[in-house]
Write an enzyme that holds these catalytic residues in place. Structure first.
Site, PDB file in Angstrom:
ATOM      1  N   CYS A   1      62.275 127.494  62.119  1.00  0.00           N
ATOM      2  CA  CYS A   1      60.862 127.813  61.885  1.00  0.00           C
ATOM      3  C   CYS A   1      60.712 128.755  60.702  1.00  0.00           C
ATOM      4  O   CYS A   1      59.702 128.745  60.021  1.00  0.00           O
ATOM      5  CB  CYS A   1      60.213 128.375  63.141  1.00  0.00           C
ATOM      6  SG  CYS A   1      61.006 129.832  63.811  1.00  0.00           S
TER       7      CYS A   1
ATOM      8  N   HIS B   1      59.514 134.060  66.115  1.00  0.00           N
ATOM      9  CA  HIS B   1      59.027 132.748  65.725  1.00  0.00           C
ATOM     10  C   HIS B   1      58.180 132.906  64.469  1.00  0.00           C
ATOM     11  O   HIS B   1      57.452 133.884  64.328  1.00  0.00           O
ATOM     12  CB  HIS B   1      58.204 132.158  66.873  1.00  0.00           C
ATOM     13  CG  HIS B   1      57.728 130.766  66.598  1.00  0.00           C
ATOM     14  ND1 HIS B   1      58.591 129.744  66.261  1.00  0.00           N
ATOM     15  CD2 HIS B   1      56.482 130.229  66.608  1.00  0.00           C
ATOM     16  CE1 HIS B   1      57.886 128.636  66.077  1.00  0.00           C
ATOM     17  NE2 HIS B   1      56.616 128.902  66.276  1.00  0.00           N
TER      18      HIS B   1
END
Ligand code: ZN
Length: 1011
Positions: free
Chosen positions: A252, A921
């Site tokens: 990510c 994230h």
């Protein structure tokens, strides 16, 4: 010979002239790479020489038209015969000589001129009589191959042009060439500027051409897209650029960086318009031979094809990993790190400067800023010139001042992004457990705010405000695996404590003894295992630690087994049940008085021999005389505990005594009548603050080893139990009378800080060494523990109200961060500056100033703070404007001329980081250049976003574009009303693909990733 040919010859110069001209051309003409020479049949040439030497126009030796017929295999293909030898079968003439001969004599009809190039082969220059012959075909139709000859010096680009022509490829198509050798291995012909020779193409090989698909993919590559179905590919026409990137497993960070760059209009247009093709730099040793740029272009073209919901950037990831091994694996990385690598990699791959010259950087030496800045920028462009420089590079001024000689050094340095610091909070939130003296009180978890640079005493002061327990009565410890990992001194820095540490703060008793007459006892709980631990040598048992350890201070004089046993019982009363009278634990009261006296100790018995005799049973009560004085005095170390060697003092150092000197409040807890005196005897600085204790607990402190009062005995839960602590100097006989002879629940053992029994200590039965931090363990037999120790209760704790208060995020303005960036700082010791005057490294002061800004300004918020002592993520909210970020106030150069662009910027993209230091994230907010709509990119998911969602404490890297470069959206903004916002998710939800999901497995999950 025909009259015609004679006629043409007649117009030629005289024979002598012909001879001279041709001979001089042959003599003087040198082989030069790339020039054309011509093959002429040797017999015709010899004939011509004879003709011109006779000097007779009408001689029979007239050679007639140039005729190479003998050199060809046949007169249909005009293939040159194999293995022809120069000067035997043919001669080579330079182009000028050939053209003269041709104009004088003409050529036999239909014969092609045999033009050949001079090639610069390794170590030799020669005329390439035999060019290479290769087969050309399209990837889509490999059966249809065309044979063509190319010189070894021809460029691959020439082959590409020939192929486009031969196969009628539409102009403007993007092509890739592959060469296939006889062993059918395929290799990309990446550099179209390369020669046939350098590409190692040779006769018999096949060159295959493919053209890029409309969806941005290549026919020869494995699909890089998530294909729902054939229909998706054919039908989906989404907004170009609104395309997710599949997570390949902790990627990510890469996806977030790619989405930011993808939504940087000038860069994406550069790639979509194929401007990169001509600028690929295959030779730059600092670059990746164009491979990163090409892989990036492939991803961008797919994302902007409008044909995919989501793209799988696998090839790109592999290329990145190939060139920067730190990105090779599947660990979580920093999106800013990748961004930095990528901008650098793209720059070098696309650097228009092919040969970097060495440029010595000059110091300003007092010259005007303007002059030095322009020189620096010119020098930068001489070595670095690419779309990345055009788009992202700015210039800042760096001023270093030597602290010793005050030499001022000014340089102007280019930058690709600004890393701006966040104002670091001077405070820190800590979560700690407070363990009250009240044995019935559960540990309380508190959240306290302390100075980041504070000491342990600051933590105690903060906790004191909540607990009303004076800091002087606290000791702080790090508990790990049921033992004390560290017991802190009051003066120690809080930076030694990490957020993840389990910190317990123990309330201490107020004792009448002088501090040096007190002992801070660390108490561990251990359970014996049934087997004997033969490995340890002695006759010890295997033991394992359990439960929560305790810290308690006791008078040194009260360290007898008996006193400690009762003290511990009382202290553990919340979860250690005392046997009721019905339970048969009493020992037969033999006349073991003698023995007891013999084994009398002043402290904790090492119990060695006892255990040898009675290995399985609980240790027997060994009444010990409370008066520890004689034995202790025999211990040379005891009288003056050594601070240096002690892990901790008998009582912890309580820091600044002034802070705690609350002399007027010498009251101690009610019910502890004996304490009033003891408090008076203590150093005033260590006295407790009365009101604090009053409302805290009605229970007397368990470990007060003074004479028990009526109240204390009443309050004792277990009436039948012994008095909590027999007076230290009470006569043994008297004490014996008041005790019930019984078996103990546990035995007490001196241990080391790890909670393991140290052998060979405790000569004479005394095990508490007063020279160092004493650690004792209470050892339980498993069956006793089962009966009397309430594990469930022991683990309980409560949360203080402070835990419920939501943690406040600090809010700062982006402008403040930029100001911090330009604040004078002193260089750190690891990174000194070499002062040319002092001729040594100096910790100079450094100031940065912005001089010129790029079209797209990347601002990296330094949320990850790594110092020598702390590593933390700063989760302050940085308030950054979406429009009109005005830099004119930050630019050093004030005299902006009218033709220079204003320094106002609008936000175009944000890379977000959620989570902590080691996990997290990444996502992206970005504005589509075509329709002006903001989107939220979360790996393969894309949803509409609104402007009010963008500023959060997750914002990590900001992309701003200068207003004068921003183009108006060419498309209307999509309808993002409440009804259609759910439409978006259906847009993106449909990219869920069973086939690919199965292929990617868990890697496609988009939940929080950890290392
Ligand atoms: Zn100096």
């Amino acid at each position: 010979m025909t009259a015609n040919s004679r006629c043409s010859a007649a117009e030629s110069p005289g024979l002598e002239t012909q001879r001279r001209e041709i001979e001089s051309l042959l003599r003087e003409c040198e082989l030069r790479a790339g020039e054309s020479w011509y093959v002429v049949d040797r017999r015709w040439f010899d004939q011509w020489k004879e003709f011109v030497e006779t000097g007779d126009q009408n001689s029979t030796s007239f050679p007639g038209q140039i005729d190479n017929a003998e050199l060809f295999e046949d007169l249909d293909s005009y293939h040159l015969k194999d293995r022809l030898v120069e000067d035997e079968d043919f001669v080579l003439v330079p182009a000028e000589a050939w053209h003269k001969l041709l104009s004088w004599y003409g050529m036999v009809d239909d014969q092609p001129p045999l033009e050949r190039k001079v090639v610069d082969l390794p170590s030799t220059l020669k005329v390439e009589v035999y060019p290479i012959e290769i087969f050309l075909c399209l990837h889509s139709n490999m059966e249809n191959a065309v044979t063509t000859k190319f010189s070894r010096t021809d460029s691959i680009h020439l082959i590409q042009r020939a192929m486009c022509q031969a196969f009628s490829v539409p102009p403007g198509s993007e092509c890739r060439l592959w060469m296939k050798s006889s062993d059918s291995s395929c290799e990309r012909l990446r550099n179209v500027h390369m020669s046939v020779l350098d590409a190692c193409l040779s006769s018999g090989m096949t060159v295959i051409m493919e053209t890029r698909n409309a969806d941005g993919t290549w026919p020869s590559s494995r699909p890089q897209i998530m294909r729902n179905s054939v229909e998706e590919q054919d039908s989906y026409r989404g907004q170009p650029g609104v395309c997710g990137l599949t997570n390949l497993g902790n990627t990510c960070f890469m996806n977030s960086a790619l989405q930011c760059l993808s939504n940087t209009p000038p860069l994406t247009e550069y790639f979509l318009q194929n401007s990169y093709v001509d600028e690929l730099n295959f030779t730059n040793p600092l670059g990746m031979k164009g491979e990163i740029a090409e892989a990036y272009a492939d991803v961008i073209k797919q994302m902007w094809s409008g044909r995919h919901y989501s793209v799988v950037p696998r090839v790109f990831k592999t290329k990145v990993g190939h060139f920067a091994s730190q990105f090779l694996g599947y660990q979580q990385h920093d999106s800013q790190e990748l961004l930095s690598f990528l901008l650098d990699g793209l720059h070098e791959d696309l650097n228009r400067v092919k040969n970097k010259e060495y440029i010595e950087l000059r110091d300003a030496d007092g010259r005007q800023d303007q002059e030095v800045a322009e020189e620096a920028w010119r020098n930068h462009l001489r070595r670095n010139d690419s779309v990345i420089v055009d788009t992202f590079h700015g210039l800042f001024k760096s001023t270093l001042v030597c602290p010793e000689c005050h030499k001022v050094s000014v340089t102007f340095d280019p930058f690709c992004y600004l890393s701006v610091p966040l104002p670091v909070s001077k405070e820190r939130v800590m979560e700690v457990f407070f363990v009250s003296l009240d044995p019935y009180a559960k540990p309380v978890q508190h959240r306290v705010v302390v100075p980041k640079a504070g000491k342990v005493s600051d933590l105690c002061s903060a906790l004191s405000e909540m607990t009303s327990v004076p800091p002087t009565q606290m000791v702080v410890a790090d508990v790990f695996n049921h033992r004390f990992y560290k017991i802190y001194n009051m003066g120690e820095s809080l930076s030694a404590i990490l957020d993840r540490d389990d910190i317990f703060v123990y309330e201490l008793s107020v004792l009448e003894e002088q501090p040096e007459e007190q002992v801070l006892l660390a108490l561990y709980l251990r359970e014996r295992s049934h087997y004997r631990d033969y490995g340890s040598g002695g006759g010890s048992y295997g033991t394992s630690l359990f439960g929560h350890p305790l810290l308690l201070n006791v008078p040194r004089s009260s360290c007898s087994q008996e006193a400690l046993y009762n003290l511990f019982l009382q202290r553990l009363a919340r979860y250690v049940r005392l046997p009721d009278p019905s339970e048969e634990l009493e020992e037969e009261e033999e006349d073991d008085e003698e023995e007891l006296y013999k084994t009398q100790t002043n402290g904790i018995s090492d119990d060695d021999e006892q255990e040898e005799v009675e290995p399985a049973g609980p240790s027997q009560t060994d009444y010990s005389c409370g008066d520890a004085t004689p034995n202790r005095k025999s211990d040379g170390n005891t009288t003056e505990p050594q601070a240096e060697e002690n892990h901790i003092q008998p009582l912890p150092d309580h820091g600044d005594p002034g802070e705690n000197s609350n002399g007027s409040q010498s009251q101690t807890e009610p019910g502890c009548s004996g304490d009033t005196n003891s408090a008076d005897d203590m150093d005033p600085g260590e006295q407790s603050s009365g009101p604090a204790g009053a409302d805290r607990s009605s229970k007397p402190p368990a470990e007060q080893p003074h004479e028990p009062t009526e109240e204390e005995n009443e309050e004792d839960k277990q009436e039948e139990a012994c008095s909590p602590s027999p007076p230290a100097n009470e006569h043994p006989a008297k004490r014996r009378a008041c005790h019930v002879r019984r078996k103990r629940l546990f035995s007490i053992q001196a241990v080391n800080s790890n909670g393991t029994t140290e052998r060979g200590m405790g000569e004479g039965g005394s095990a508490v060494s007063f020279s160092s931090q004493p650690y004792v363990a209470i050892d339980w037999e498993p069956d006793m523990k089962k009966r009397f120790y309430n594990e469930n209760e022991a683990e309980k704790y409560v949360k203080h109200a402070s835990m419920e208060v939501p943690q406040q995020h600090m809010t700062v303005q982006l402008q403040q961060c930029i100001e911090l960036f330009t604040t004078v700082e002193t260089l750190e010791e690891e990174n000194p500056w070499y002062c040319p005057v002092c001729k040594k490294h100096q910790l100079a002061t450094k100031k940065l100033d912005l001089w010129s800004l790029p079209e797209v300004l990347i601002i990296h918020l330094k949320r990850f703070s790594y110092t020598k002592f702390t590593r933390e993520k700063l989760d302050s909210i940085v308030e950054f404007p979406l429009r009109d970020l005005d830099f004119s106030g930050f630019l050093l150069r004030k005299t902006l001329s009218s033709e220079e662009p204003p320094s106002r910027y609008d936000l175009i993209a944000v890379s977000n980081h959620y989570g902590g230091l080691r996990d997290g994230h990444y996502t992206t907010y970005a504005k589509n250049k075509d329709n002006g709509q903001w989107y939220y990119f979360d790996d393969s998911k894309v949803t509409y976003a609104t402007e009010d969602q963008i500023v959060t404490n997750a914002a990590y890297v900001l992309f701003y574009q200068r207003q004068d470069k921003i183009r108006k959206p060419t498309l209307p903004a999509p309808n993002t009303g409440p009804t259609s916002s759910s439409q978006t998710s259906s847009d993106t939800a449909s990219c869920k693909d069973d086939e690919d999901a199965a292929e990617l497995g868990a890697a496609s999950s988009i939940t929080m990733e950890t290392e």
